[in-house]
Design a protein around this motif. Structure first.
Motif, mmCIF file in Angstrom:
data_model
loop_
_atom_site.group_PDB
_atom_site.id
_atom_site.type_symbol
_atom_site.label_atom_id
_atom_site.label_comp_id
_atom_site.label_asym_id
_atom_site.label_seq_id
_atom_site.Cartn_x
_atom_site.Cartn_y
_atom_site.Cartn_z
ATOM 1 N N PRO A 180 -34.567 -100.557 74.383
ATOM 2 C CA PRO A 180 -34.268 -101.651 74.729
ATOM 3 C C PRO A 180 -32.759 -102.042 73.674
ATOM 4 C CG PRO A 180 -36.627 -101.843 74.268
ATOM 5 C CD PRO A 180 -36.116 -100.443 74.120
ATOM 6 N N VAL A 181 -32.106 -102.819 74.183
ATOM 7 C CA VAL A 181 -30.781 -102.961 73.548
ATOM 8 C C VAL A 181 -31.039 -103.452 72.105
ATOM 9 C CG1 VAL A 181 -30.149 -105.181 74.510
ATOM 10 C CG2 VAL A 181 -28.309 -103.691 73.698
ATOM 11 N N GLY A 182 -31.909 -104.553 72.041
ATOM 12 C CA GLY A 182 -32.431 -105.300 70.875
ATOM 13 C C GLY A 182 -32.843 -104.299 69.844
ATOM 14 N N ASP A 183 -33.561 -103.085 70.178
ATOM 15 C CA ASP A 183 -33.908 -102.134 69.141
ATOM 16 C C ASP A 183 -32.919 -101.395 68.581
ATOM 17 O OD1 ASP A 183 -36.764 -102.803 68.840
ATOM 18 O OD2 ASP A 183 -37.179 -101.738 70.879
ATOM 19 N N LEU A 184 -32.040 -101.146 69.633
ATOM 20 C CA LEU A 184 -30.735 -100.282 69.275
ATOM 21 C C LEU A 184 -30.043 -101.102 68.159
ATOM 22 C CD1 LEU A 184 -29.510 -98.929 72.708
ATOM 23 C CD2 LEU A 184 -30.561 -97.702 70.806
ATOM 24 N N LEU A 185 -30.096 -102.552 68.381
ATOM 25 C CA LEU A 185 -29.290 -103.250 67.442
ATOM 26 C C LEU A 185 -29.734 -103.239 66.157
ATOM 27 C CD1 LEU A 185 -26.865 -105.261 66.831
ATOM 28 C CD2 LEU A 185 -28.391 -107.097 67.773
ATOM 29 N N LEU A 186 -31.045 -103.152 66.206
ATOM 30 C CA LEU A 186 -31.719 -103.316 64.850
ATOM 31 C C LEU A 186 -31.474 -101.788 64.136
ATOM 32 C CD1 LEU A 186 -35.275 -104.890 65.585
ATOM 33 C CD2 LEU A 186 -33.277 -105.751 64.040
ATOM 34 N N LEU A 187 -31.535 -100.784 64.720
ATOM 35 C CA LEU A 187 -31.200 -99.440 64.109
ATOM 36 C C LEU A 187 -29.696 -99.412 63.614
ATOM 37 C CD1 LEU A 187 -32.492 -96.805 63.530
ATOM 38 C CD2 LEU A 187 -31.698 -96.022 65.729
ATOM 39 N N ALA A 188 -28.705 -99.853 64.591
ATOM 40 C CA ALA A 188 -27.614 -99.863 64.189
ATOM 41 C C ALA A 188 -27.073 -100.793 62.759
ATOM 42 C CB ALA A 188 -26.714 -100.525 65.491
ATOM 43 N N THR A 189 -27.992 -101.893 62.500
ATOM 44 C CA THR A 189 -27.965 -102.657 61.398
ATOM 45 C C THR A 189 -29.014 -102.037 60.316
ATOM 46 O OG1 THR A 189 -29.367 -103.965 62.148
ATOM 47 C CG2 THR A 189 -27.080 -104.913 62.277
ATOM 48 N N GLY A 190 -29.578 -100.653 60.332
ATOM 49 C CA GLY A 190 -30.201 -100.189 59.403
ATOM 50 C C GLY A 190 -31.847 -100.506 59.444
ATOM 51 N N ARG A 191 -32.244 -101.066 60.146
ATOM 52 C CA ARG A 191 -33.567 -101.528 60.450
ATOM 53 C C ARG A 191 -34.593 -100.471 61.002
ATOM 54 N NH1 ARG A 191 -30.025 -105.444 58.788
ATOM 55 N NH2 ARG A 191 -30.907 -107.248 58.562
ATOM 56 N N ALA A 192 -35.436 -99.619 60.252
ATOM 57 C CA ALA A 192 -36.181 -98.657 60.862
ATOM 58 C C ALA A 192 -37.011 -99.170 61.839
ATOM 59 C CB ALA A 192 -36.972 -98.165 59.592
ATOM 60 N N ALA A 193 -37.646 -100.479 61.607
ATOM 61 C CA ALA A 193 -38.339 -101.061 62.630
ATOM 62 C C ALA A 193 -37.980 -100.921 64.220
ATOM 63 C CB ALA A 193 -38.583 -102.707 62.332
ATOM 64 N N GLY A 194 -36.582 -100.719 64.232
ATOM 65 C CA GLY A 194 -36.095 -100.748 65.649
ATOM 66 C C GLY A 194 -36.500 -99.379 66.167
ATOM 67 N N LEU A 195 -37.118 -98.473 65.427
ATOM 68 C CA LEU A 195 -37.213 -97.047 66.022
ATOM 69 C C LEU A 195 -38.431 -97.187 66.938
ATOM 70 C CD1 LEU A 195 -36.598 -95.040 62.788
ATOM 71 C CD2 LEU A 195 -35.687 -94.456 64.978
ATOM 72 N N ALA A 196 -39.443 -98.166 66.440
ATOM 73 C CA ALA A 196 -40.571 -98.201 67.430
ATOM 74 C C ALA A 196 -40.458 -97.988 68.963
ATOM 75 C CB ALA A 196 -41.540 -99.429 66.880
ATOM 76 N N GLY A 197 -39.343 -98.774 69.251
ATOM 77 C CA GLY A 197 -39.032 -98.907 70.662
ATOM 78 C C GLY A 197 -38.164 -97.945 71.259
ATOM 79 N N LEU A 198 -37.588 -96.951 70.464
ATOM 80 C CA LEU A 198 -36.838 -95.996 70.927
ATOM 81 C C LEU A 198 -37.200 -94.572 71.191
ATOM 82 C CD1 LEU A 198 -33.850 -97.282 68.408
ATOM 83 C CD2 LEU A 198 -34.071 -97.949 70.959
ATOM 84 N N SER A 199 -36.527 -93.788 71.820
ATOM 85 C CA SER A 199 -36.804 -92.432 72.139
ATOM 86 C C SER A 199 -35.701 -91.763 72.152
ATOM 87 C CB SER A 199 -37.702 -92.021 73.184
ATOM 88 O OG SER A 199 -36.941 -92.478 74.399
ATOM 89 N N GLY A 200 -35.824 -90.322 72.048
ATOM 90 C CA GLY A 200 -34.952 -89.207 71.972
ATOM 91 C C GLY A 200 -34.531 -88.454 70.824
ATOM 92 N N ARG A 201 -33.749 -87.214 70.948
ATOM 93 C CA ARG A 201 -33.680 -86.622 69.908
ATOM 94 C C ARG A 201 -32.849 -87.356 68.744
ATOM 95 N NH1 ARG A 201 -31.174 -80.565 70.635
ATOM 96 N NH2 ARG A 201 -29.328 -81.830 70.870
ATOM 97 N N GLY A 202 -32.006 -88.125 69.147
ATOM 98 C CA GLY A 202 -31.098 -88.947 68.141
ATOM 99 C C GLY A 202 -31.818 -89.947 67.202
ATOM 100 N N ALA A 203 -32.985 -90.625 67.968
ATOM 101 C CA ALA A 203 -33.899 -91.285 67.110
ATOM 102 C C ALA A 203 -34.572 -90.406 66.291
ATOM 103 C CB ALA A 203 -34.841 -91.909 68.335
ATOM 104 N N GLU A 204 -35.152 -89.406 66.512
ATOM 105 C CA GLU A 204 -35.961 -88.505 65.714
ATOM 106 C C GLU A 204 -34.986 -88.178 64.419
ATOM 107 O OE1 GLU A 204 -36.967 -85.312 67.994
ATOM 108 O OE2 GLU A 204 -38.451 -86.227 69.274
ATOM 109 N N ARG A 205 -33.527 -87.837 64.770
ATOM 110 C CA ARG A 205 -32.757 -87.481 63.745
ATOM 111 C C ARG A 205 -32.700 -88.446 62.630
ATOM 112 N NH1 ARG A 205 -27.026 -85.878 65.674
ATOM 113 N NH2 ARG A 205 -26.429 -86.509 63.543
ATOM 114 N N ILE A 206 -32.231 -89.931 63.183
ATOM 115 C CA ILE A 206 -32.227 -90.766 62.125
ATOM 116 C C ILE A 206 -33.593 -91.379 61.600
ATOM 117 C CG2 ILE A 206 -31.735 -93.497 62.371
ATOM 118 C CD1 ILE A 206 -29.623 -93.023 64.454
ATOM 119 N N ALA A 207 -34.682 -91.363 62.185
ATOM 120 C CA ALA A 207 -35.946 -91.347 61.533
ATOM 121 C C ALA A 207 -36.006 -90.769 60.326
ATOM 122 C CB ALA A 207 -36.812 -91.079 62.585
#
Length: 210
Positions: A180-207
Protein backbone atom coordinates in the motif's frame (compact mmCIF):
# COMPACT_ATOMS: atom_id res chain seq x y z
CA UNK A 1 1.45 19.90 -8.31
CA UNK A 2 -1.13 22.73 -8.14
CA UNK A 3 -0.85 24.71 -4.88
CA UNK A 4 -4.62 25.00 -4.50
CA UNK A 5 -4.99 21.23 -4.68
CA UNK A 6 -2.29 20.77 -2.07
CA UNK A 7 -3.98 23.23 0.28
CA UNK A 8 -7.36 21.56 -0.21
CA UNK A 9 -5.82 18.20 0.66
CA UNK A 10 -3.92 19.62 3.61
CA UNK A 11 -6.94 21.38 5.08
CA UNK A 12 -9.06 18.22 4.82
CA UNK A 13 -6.31 16.07 6.36
CA UNK A 14 -5.82 18.45 9.29
CA UNK A 15 -9.55 18.61 10.01
CA UNK A 16 -9.78 14.83 9.80
CA UNK A 17 -6.81 14.56 12.14
CA UNK A 18 -8.48 16.90 14.64
CA UNK A 19 -11.60 14.70 14.58
CA UNK A 20 -9.41 11.64 15.09
CA UNK A 21 -7.63 13.20 18.07
CA UNK A 22 -11.02 14.10 19.53
CA UNK A 23 -11.85 10.38 19.73
CA UNK A 24 -8.82 9.44 21.83
CA UNK A 25 -9.22 8.38 25.43
CA UNK A 26 -7.30 10.38 28.09
CA UNK A 27 -4.81 7.56 28.73
CA UNK A 28 -3.98 7.30 25.02
CA UNK A 29 -2.48 10.78 25.00
CA UNK A 30 0.27 9.53 27.31
CA UNK A 31 1.04 6.47 25.16
CA UNK A 32 4.21 6.14 23.10
CA UNK A 33 3.97 7.10 19.43
CA UNK A 34 6.02 5.74 16.53
CA UNK A 35 8.37 8.70 16.99
CA UNK A 36 11.12 7.52 19.39
CA UNK A 37 10.78 9.21 22.77
CA UNK A 38 7.57 11.06 21.83
CA UNK A 39 4.17 10.46 23.37
CA UNK A 40 0.95 11.01 21.44
CA UNK A 41 0.67 14.33 23.29
CA UNK A 42 4.13 15.34 22.00
CA UNK A 43 3.19 14.49 18.41
CA UNK A 44 0.01 16.55 18.67
CA UNK A 45 2.08 19.45 19.99
CA UNK A 46 4.47 19.10 17.06
CA UNK A 47 1.56 19.17 14.60
CA UNK A 48 0.59 22.66 15.80
CA UNK A 49 4.08 24.08 15.35
CA UNK A 50 4.42 24.20 11.55
CA UNK A 51 1.82 26.98 11.27
CA UNK A 52 3.46 28.96 14.08
CA UNK A 53 7.21 28.55 13.60
CA UNK A 54 9.20 31.62 12.56
CA UNK A 55 12.63 31.97 11.00
CA UNK A 56 13.96 33.67 14.13
CA UNK A 57 12.54 30.91 16.32
CA UNK A 58 14.13 28.25 14.13
CA UNK A 59 17.53 29.93 14.20
CA UNK A 60 17.34 30.35 17.98
CA UNK A 61 16.26 26.74 18.42
CA UNK A 62 19.09 25.46 16.24
CA UNK A 63 21.64 27.45 18.23
CA UNK A 64 20.31 26.06 21.51
CA UNK A 65 20.33 22.53 20.04
CA UNK A 66 23.92 23.03 18.81
CA UNK A 67 22.88 22.48 15.23
CA UNK A 68 20.99 19.25 15.85
CA UNK A 69 17.66 19.46 13.97
CA UNK A 70 16.12 16.42 15.66
CA UNK A 71 17.03 17.73 19.12
CA UNK A 72 15.55 21.13 18.32
CA UNK A 73 12.32 19.58 17.03
CA UNK A 74 11.97 17.29 20.05
CA UNK A 75 12.61 20.11 22.50
CA UNK A 76 10.06 22.38 20.84
CA UNK A 77 7.40 19.63 20.81
CA UNK A 78 7.90 18.70 24.46
CA UNK A 79 7.93 22.31 25.63
CA UNK A 80 4.69 22.99 23.78
CA UNK A 81 3.15 19.74 25.05
CA UNK A 82 3.79 20.91 28.59
CA UNK A 83 1.88 24.15 27.97
CA UNK A 84 -1.39 22.89 26.53
CA UNK A 85 -4.02 20.25 27.26
CA UNK A 86 -5.19 17.77 24.59
CA UNK A 87 -8.44 19.64 23.95
CA UNK A 88 -6.48 22.83 23.29
CA UNK A 89 -4.30 21.10 20.70
CA UNK A 90 -7.37 19.74 18.93
CA UNK A 91 -8.77 23.25 18.65
CA UNK A 92 -5.42 24.61 17.49
CA UNK A 93 -5.23 22.05 14.69
CA UNK A 94 -8.77 22.95 13.60
CA UNK A 95 -8.16 26.70 13.84
CA UNK A 96 -5.15 26.59 11.51
CA UNK A 97 -6.29 23.77 9.22
CA UNK A 98 -6.41 26.12 6.23
CA UNK A 99 -3.20 27.99 7.02
CA UNK A 100 -0.54 28.04 4.30
CA UNK A 101 2.16 29.14 6.75
CA UNK A 102 5.10 26.74 6.65
CA UNK A 103 8.17 26.21 8.76
CA UNK A 104 11.28 27.87 7.30
CA UNK A 105 12.75 25.76 4.52
CA UNK A 106 9.65 23.61 4.10
CA UNK A 107 8.11 23.10 0.67
CA UNK A 108 4.38 23.11 -0.18
CA UNK A 109 4.05 19.34 0.25
CA UNK A 110 5.98 19.03 3.53
CA UNK A 111 3.02 19.98 5.79
CA UNK A 112 0.91 17.34 4.03
CA UNK A 113 3.64 14.75 4.61
CA UNK A 114 3.72 15.82 8.26
CA UNK A 115 -0.04 15.41 8.71
CA UNK A 116 -0.28 12.08 6.89
CA UNK A 117 2.70 10.45 8.57
CA UNK A 118 2.18 11.79 12.08
CA UNK A 119 -1.43 10.63 11.94
CA UNK A 120 -0.04 7.10 11.57
CA UNK A 121 2.58 7.77 14.25
CA UNK A 122 -0.34 8.25 16.62
CA UNK A 123 -2.83 5.68 15.34
CA UNK A 124 -0.73 2.57 14.85
CA UNK A 125 0.77 2.19 18.34
CA UNK A 126 -2.72 2.67 19.78
CA UNK A 127 -4.08 -0.16 17.63
CA UNK A 128 -6.37 2.29 15.86
CA UNK A 129 -6.98 2.40 12.13
CA UNK A 130 -6.54 5.68 10.31
CA UNK A 131 -7.04 5.44 6.56
CA UNK A 132 -4.54 7.34 4.45
CA UNK A 133 -6.01 8.80 1.22
CA UNK A 134 -4.11 7.14 -1.63
CA UNK A 135 -3.85 10.08 -4.05
CA UNK A 136 -2.53 12.37 -1.33
CA UNK A 137 -0.15 9.70 -0.06
CA UNK A 138 1.20 9.15 -3.57
CA UNK A 139 1.88 12.87 -4.01
CA UNK A 140 3.59 12.96 -0.62
CA UNK A 141 5.66 9.89 -1.51
CA UNK A 142 6.74 11.43 -4.83
CA UNK A 143 8.03 14.40 -2.84
CA UNK A 144 9.69 12.44 -0.03
CA UNK A 145 11.38 10.02 -2.41
CA UNK A 146 13.51 12.74 -4.03
CA UNK A 147 13.88 15.11 -1.08
CA UNK A 148 17.26 15.36 0.64
CA UNK A 149 15.57 15.94 4.01
CA UNK A 150 13.98 12.52 4.60
CA UNK A 151 16.87 10.29 3.56
CA UNK A 152 14.71 8.29 1.14
CA UNK A 153 17.06 8.70 -1.81
CA UNK A 154 19.74 6.67 -0.09
CA UNK A 155 17.26 4.30 1.54
CA UNK A 156 15.70 3.34 -1.81
CA UNK A 157 18.85 3.30 -3.92
CA UNK A 158 18.67 0.47 -6.44
CA UNK A 159 15.04 -0.28 -5.65
CA UNK A 160 11.73 -0.13 -7.48
CA UNK A 161 8.65 0.85 -5.47
CA UNK A 162 5.24 -0.44 -6.55
CA UNK A 163 1.96 0.53 -4.89
CA UNK A 164 -0.66 -2.20 -4.73
CA UNK A 165 -3.67 0.02 -3.99
CA UNK A 166 -3.35 2.44 -6.93
CA UNK A 167 -1.48 2.76 -10.22
CA UNK A 168 1.85 4.12 -8.95
CA UNK A 169 5.46 3.03 -9.22
CA UNK A 170 8.85 4.71 -9.10
CA UNK A 171 12.54 3.97 -9.00
CA UNK A 172 14.76 1.51 -10.79
CA UNK A 173 16.81 -1.43 -9.64
CA UNK A 174 16.84 -5.17 -9.10
CA UNK A 175 15.10 -5.06 -5.72
CA UNK A 176 11.36 -4.40 -5.60
CA UNK A 177 9.16 -3.24 -2.74
CA UNK A 178 5.40 -3.77 -3.08
CA UNK A 179 2.55 -2.70 -0.85
CA UNK A 180 0.00 0.00 0.00
CA UNK A 181 1.18 3.51 -0.83
CA UNK A 182 0.69 4.59 2.80
CA UNK A 183 3.10 1.93 4.00
CA UNK A 184 5.59 2.95 1.33
CA UNK A 185 5.34 6.53 2.59
CA UNK A 186 5.98 5.43 6.16
CA UNK A 187 9.05 3.50 5.06
CA UNK A 188 10.24 6.45 2.97
CA UNK A 189 10.17 8.61 6.11
CA UNK A 190 12.10 6.02 8.12
CA UNK A 191 9.24 4.27 9.93
CA UNK A 192 9.94 0.55 10.32
CA UNK A 193 6.21 0.09 11.04
CA UNK A 194 5.60 0.51 7.31
CA UNK A 195 7.36 -2.78 6.64
CA UNK A 196 4.41 -4.74 8.04
CA UNK A 197 2.39 -4.18 4.87
CA UNK A 198 5.25 -4.49 2.37
CA UNK A 199 6.88 -7.37 0.52
CA UNK A 200 9.75 -7.95 -1.86
CA UNK A 201 13.51 -8.23 -1.72
CA UNK A 202 13.87 -4.48 -1.30
CA UNK A 203 11.75 -4.57 1.85
CA UNK A 204 13.96 -7.33 3.22
CA UNK A 205 17.06 -5.25 2.51
CA UNK A 206 15.69 -2.20 4.29
CA UNK A 207 14.40 -4.25 7.24
CA UNK A 208 17.98 -5.27 7.95
CA UNK A 209 19.05 -1.62 8.25
CA UNK A 210 16.22 -0.09 10.33
Amino acid sequence: MDSNTIMTWLTAERLSLADFLDELEPHEWAADSLCPGWTVHDVAAHLTLSTRTTLLGTITGMIRARGDWDRMTSTAARQRAARYRPAEFIEQVRATAGSDHRAPGAGPLDPLVDALVHGQDIARPLGRTREMPTQQAAAALDHVRVSLFYGARRRFEGMRLVATDLDWSAGEGPDEIRGPVGDLLLLATGRAAGLAGLSGRGAERIAATL
